[in-house]
Design a protein around this motif. Sequence first.
Motif, PDB file in Angstrom:
ATOM      1  N   ILE A   1      10.095   5.844  -4.519  1.00 39.65           N
ATOM      2  CA  ILE A   1       9.023   6.294  -3.612  1.00 39.65           C
ATOM      3  C   ILE A   1       8.638   5.188  -2.632  1.00 39.65           C
ATOM      4  O   ILE A   1       8.373   4.053  -3.023  1.00 39.65           O
ATOM      5  CB  ILE A   1       7.768   6.753  -4.396  1.00 39.65           C
ATOM      6  CG1 ILE A   1       8.119   7.816  -5.436  1.00 39.65           C
ATOM      7  CG2 ILE A   1       6.696   7.278  -3.445  1.00 39.65           C
ATOM      8  CD1 ILE A   1       6.948   8.268  -6.286  1.00 39.65           C
ATOM      9  N   ARG A   2       8.602   5.544  -1.340  1.00 35.46           N
ATOM     10  CA  ARG A   2       8.165   4.612  -0.298  1.00 35.46           C
ATOM     11  C   ARG A   2       6.906   5.113   0.412  1.00 35.46           C
ATOM     12  O   ARG A   2       6.150   4.320   0.960  1.00 35.46           O
ATOM     13  CB  ARG A   2       9.279   4.421   0.758  1.00 35.46           C
ATOM     14  CG  ARG A   2      10.497   3.678   0.224  1.00 35.46           C
ATOM     15  CD  ARG A   2      10.169   2.206  -0.073  1.00 35.46           C
ATOM     16  NE  ARG A   2      11.286   1.529  -0.683  1.00 35.46           N
ATOM     17  CZ  ARG A   2      11.529   1.490  -1.982  1.00 35.46           C
ATOM     18  NH1 ARG A   2      10.711   2.111  -2.838  1.00 35.46           N
ATOM     19  NH2 ARG A   2      12.568   0.845  -2.470  1.00 35.46           N
ATOM     20  N   ARG A   3       6.737   6.430   0.445  1.00 33.46           N
ATOM     21  CA  ARG A   3       5.536   7.021   1.060  1.00 33.46           C
ATOM     22  C   ARG A   3       4.925   7.996   0.075  1.00 33.46           C
ATOM     23  O   ARG A   3       5.638   8.791  -0.545  1.00 33.46           O
ATOM     24  CB  ARG A   3       5.896   7.772   2.348  1.00 33.46           C
ATOM     25  CG  ARG A   3       6.190   6.872   3.535  1.00 33.46           C
ATOM     26  CD  ARG A   3       6.428   7.728   4.775  1.00 33.46           C
ATOM     27  NE  ARG A   3       5.218   8.439   5.170  1.00 33.46           N
ATOM     28  CZ  ARG A   3       5.215   9.651   5.744  1.00 33.46           C
ATOM     29  NH1 ARG A   3       6.342  10.274   5.966  1.00 33.46           N
ATOM     30  NH2 ARG A   3       4.077  10.209   6.092  1.00 33.46           N
ATOM     31  N   LEU A   4       3.601   7.896  -0.052  1.00 31.22           N
ATOM     32  CA  LEU A   4       2.907   8.749  -1.017  1.00 31.22           C
ATOM     33  C   LEU A   4       1.605   9.230  -0.381  1.00 31.22           C
ATOM     34  O   LEU A   4       0.821   8.413   0.106  1.00 31.22           O
ATOM     35  CB  LEU A   4       2.596   7.928  -2.281  1.00 31.22           C
ATOM     36  CG  LEU A   4       1.816   8.592  -3.404  1.00 31.22           C
ATOM     37  CD1 LEU A   4       2.676   9.623  -4.130  1.00 31.22           C
ATOM     38  CD2 LEU A   4       1.337   7.537  -4.411  1.00 31.22           C
TER      39      LEU A   4
ATOM     40  N   LEU B   1       7.706  -1.859 -14.231  1.00 30.94           N
ATOM     41  CA  LEU B   1       6.709  -1.690 -13.160  1.00 30.94           C
ATOM     42  C   LEU B   1       6.933  -2.625 -11.979  1.00 30.94           C
ATOM     43  O   LEU B   1       6.581  -2.304 -10.851  1.00 30.94           O
ATOM     44  CB  LEU B   1       5.307  -1.952 -13.733  1.00 30.94           C
ATOM     45  CG  LEU B   1       4.576  -0.755 -14.319  1.00 30.94           C
ATOM     46  CD1 LEU B   1       3.347  -1.197 -15.070  1.00 30.94           C
ATOM     47  CD2 LEU B   1       4.202   0.209 -13.217  1.00 30.94           C
ATOM     48  N   ASN B   2       7.519  -3.768 -12.258  1.00 34.11           N
ATOM     49  CA  ASN B   2       7.731  -4.751 -11.182  1.00 34.11           C
ATOM     50  C   ASN B   2       8.738  -4.268 -10.136  1.00 34.11           C
ATOM     51  O   ASN B   2       8.823  -4.829  -9.055  1.00 34.11           O
ATOM     52  CB  ASN B   2       8.173  -6.102 -11.770  1.00 34.11           C
ATOM     53  CG  ASN B   2       9.420  -5.954 -12.612  1.00 34.11           C
ATOM     54  OD1 ASN B   2       9.624  -4.912 -13.237  1.00 34.11           O
ATOM     55  ND2 ASN B   2      10.266  -6.961 -12.627  1.00 34.11           N
ATOM     56  N   GLU B   3       9.490  -3.217 -10.465  1.00 34.21           N
ATOM     57  CA  GLU B   3      10.472  -2.698  -9.503  1.00 34.21           C
ATOM     58  C   GLU B   3       9.915  -1.563  -8.650  1.00 34.21           C
ATOM     59  O   GLU B   3      10.587  -1.063  -7.760  1.00 34.21           O
ATOM     60  CB  GLU B   3      11.729  -2.223 -10.240  1.00 34.21           C
ATOM     61  CG  GLU B   3      12.538  -3.375 -10.794  1.00 34.21           C
ATOM     62  CD  GLU B   3      13.758  -2.901 -11.555  1.00 34.21           C
ATOM     63  OE1 GLU B   3      14.401  -1.939 -11.105  1.00 34.21           O
ATOM     64  OE2 GLU B   3      14.058  -3.480 -12.610  1.00 34.21           O
ATOM     65  N   TRP B   4       8.687  -1.122  -8.936  1.00 32.35           N
ATOM     66  CA  TRP B   4       8.073  -0.070  -8.114  1.00 32.35           C
ATOM     67  C   TRP B   4       7.629  -0.686  -6.794  1.00 32.35           C
ATOM     68  O   TRP B   4       7.257  -1.866  -6.747  1.00 32.35           O
ATOM     69  CB  TRP B   4       6.849   0.531  -8.810  1.00 32.35           C
ATOM     70  CG  TRP B   4       7.120   1.220 -10.121  1.00 32.35           C
ATOM     71  CD1 TRP B   4       8.145   0.993 -10.981  1.00 32.35           C
ATOM     72  CD2 TRP B   4       6.310   2.222 -10.729  1.00 32.35           C
ATOM     73  NE1 TRP B   4       8.026   1.794 -12.094  1.00 32.35           N
ATOM     74  CE2 TRP B   4       6.909   2.557 -11.953  1.00 32.35           C
ATOM     75  CE3 TRP B   4       5.134   2.863 -10.358  1.00 32.35           C
ATOM     76  CZ2 TRP B   4       6.374   3.520 -12.816  1.00 32.35           C
ATOM     77  CZ3 TRP B   4       4.598   3.815 -11.218  1.00 32.35           C
ATOM     78  CH2 TRP B   4       5.219   4.152 -12.434  1.00 32.35           C
ATOM     79  N   ASN B   5       7.620   0.091  -5.744  1.00 30.46           N
ATOM     80  CA  ASN B   5       7.120  -0.382  -4.459  1.00 30.46           C
ATOM     81  C   ASN B   5       5.666  -0.831  -4.620  1.00 30.46           C
ATOM     82  O   ASN B   5       4.854  -0.116  -5.215  1.00 30.46           O
ATOM     83  CB  ASN B   5       7.221   0.761  -3.436  1.00 30.46           C
ATOM     84  CG  ASN B   5       6.662   0.387  -2.085  1.00 30.46           C
ATOM     85  OD1 ASN B   5       5.456   0.348  -1.904  1.00 30.46           O
ATOM     86  ND2 ASN B   5       7.548   0.124  -1.150  1.00 30.46           N
ATOM     87  N   GLU B   6       5.337  -2.009  -4.090  1.00 32.68           N
ATOM     88  CA  GLU B   6       4.011  -2.595  -4.363  1.00 32.68           C
ATOM     89  C   GLU B   6       2.859  -1.777  -3.771  1.00 32.68           C
ATOM     90  O   GLU B   6       1.771  -1.717  -4.345  1.00 32.68           O
ATOM     91  CB  GLU B   6       3.952  -4.037  -3.847  1.00 32.68           C
ATOM     92  CG  GLU B   6       4.175  -4.157  -2.360  1.00 32.68           C
ATOM     93  CD  GLU B   6       4.446  -5.593  -1.933  1.00 32.68           C
ATOM     94  OE1 GLU B   6       5.132  -6.323  -2.675  1.00 32.68           O
ATOM     95  OE2 GLU B   6       3.969  -5.963  -0.850  1.00 32.68           O
TER      96      GLU B   6
ATOM     97  N   LYS C   1      -1.520  -4.327  -0.226  1.00 30.86           N
ATOM     98  CA  LYS C   1      -2.762  -3.896   0.419  1.00 30.86           C
ATOM     99  C   LYS C   1      -2.420  -2.820   1.435  1.00 30.86           C
ATOM    100  O   LYS C   1      -1.669  -3.070   2.376  1.00 30.86           O
ATOM    101  CB  LYS C   1      -3.445  -5.090   1.095  1.00 30.86           C
ATOM    102  CG  LYS C   1      -4.146  -5.974   0.092  1.00 30.86           C
ATOM    103  CD  LYS C   1      -5.011  -7.010   0.739  1.00 30.86           C
ATOM    104  CE  LYS C   1      -5.713  -7.812  -0.344  1.00 30.86           C
ATOM    105  NZ  LYS C   1      -6.344  -9.006   0.159  1.00 30.86           N
ATOM    106  N   THR C   2      -2.970  -1.650   1.242  1.00 36.71           N
ATOM    107  CA  THR C   2      -2.673  -0.535   2.140  1.00 36.71           C
ATOM    108  C   THR C   2      -3.937  -0.175   2.921  1.00 36.71           C
ATOM    109  O   THR C   2      -5.049  -0.342   2.415  1.00 36.71           O
ATOM    110  CB  THR C   2      -2.199   0.697   1.337  1.00 36.71           C
ATOM    111  OG1 THR C   2      -3.210   1.004   0.370  1.00 36.71           O
ATOM    112  CG2 THR C   2      -0.895   0.431   0.624  1.00 36.71           C
TER     113      THR C   2
END
Lengths: 119, 360
Positions: free
Chosen positions: B96-99, B128-133, B162-163
């Motif tokens: 996932i890159r966009r949610l 978890l460390n491989e999920w997009n931050e 930070k989004t």
Amino acid sequence: MNSKRETKIINIAVDFSEYPAGRFVEDGDYNGTTFREQHLIPALENHAKVCVVFDGVAGFGSSFLEEAFGGLIHRGNLSKNFLDEHMQITTNEPELQIFVELAQRFIDDADKLKLAHAC
Amino acid sequence: MKKESVESRKWNQIHIYDLQRRQTRKNKSQTSNSPKRTGKPRLRSNEGQRYTKTITCPENFVLSSNHEEVVKVIDDIRNSAERQRNERVYIDFRTIRRLSPGAALILVAELDCWNSRPMRGRLRPVDLNEWNENIRSQLNDMGFFELLKVNSNELANLYFGKTSSVYVRFRTGSRVEGQSVDNLRTADLDPYVSVPNRHLLFAAVTEAMTNVVHHAYSGNLEHSSRKHWWLSASHNVERKEIRILIYDRGVGIPESLPRKWKEQLRHLLPDTFTHDDSKMIKAAHDLSRSITQLPFRGHGLDRDIRKYVEKIDCDATYRVVSGNGEYTYRVKSSKKPIENLRNFKRPLRGTLIEWRLAHQ
């Protein structure tokens, strides 16, 4: 002997809940049916006049207002004339005025519906 | 008979617990002896060993722009949760890159329901460390990791992006809870972007909750075990925008319309109308009628829920996704509302309502 006291003030936010919502008892703790049955009807039975104050509430959904106020006519068997004479709905908060008008409209609609069914 | 079933249930719980313990021991030995695993999926159920199903999430996990793929994932998760067979499920979140907040809320609701099934075993995130931050951050804000009971020490070692769009912790319930609505506003929205006319928002959201309680779980879902709503929001300070969302896993608005009313429409309108979910959703608002057929009920959907966006001074959009249909109602600068209808091949098994408000 008529022992009815003059005016009963029901401040919904203080005497019932700041968060009134839902129509029926099973909907939630502060629903329209409970407010009508446990607060409005006893007050109307025991007092010459009832003043319902909306100040301080978070808002009202139509379901709550219709059940609490329209329900006085279509479930509580009271008449619009009786309510006009014995009940007043009020608020000092301009943003809540819309809900006062809506409660009044539900009373009017319930009365019209009752008259239409009676004809 | 009753005693037997209670005992049997106890045995299953112990059995699952035992599997979990054995799994934990196995994981510990793997981490100490073997090199770090790569290419493994991100979320795992620890139920059984025999079958393995992998559910891969699309890169674009946004309902409005990738409805079919997002709903397929949601369906796969729900079907896996409902299956009784002994299978291990992997859900891959690395992709996932966009949610969007709506899709995230639906995901949270599905995992919440998964975890409410004691026979299914609890889902737990891996790698978890491989999920997009950024995705990790948004899911964390929504309460995703809390729901999955992830150890806070494990989260403390991760970097959260930070989004600009910040998601709000979800709330859930099975009754109409006005306090939850007000708390969402006061604690999670107003400090960042002010909510226009808070009283009308309260009316809109509590009325949506009332509709869930009265109609969403009727018909085939009458005996459904988890008749809940899930509520969340997001805010974007840069854009001065907020979104408030409520989701249920019920029959959907088109299905909850009265049968008698649908039959009448079939006589009056082309056959395509009653098979067009987006038109049925719009009709449910326009005609203000509910399944009860009582004249004094069914007005909340239009008056409180849809019209909220008309009564505030914002660029505001109201959107409903239910069954195969999507209906949007946009009001900008006091101009005439613009409505938009869309239909999809794959139905969303539930209803998502979103109010999107942007200060001008």
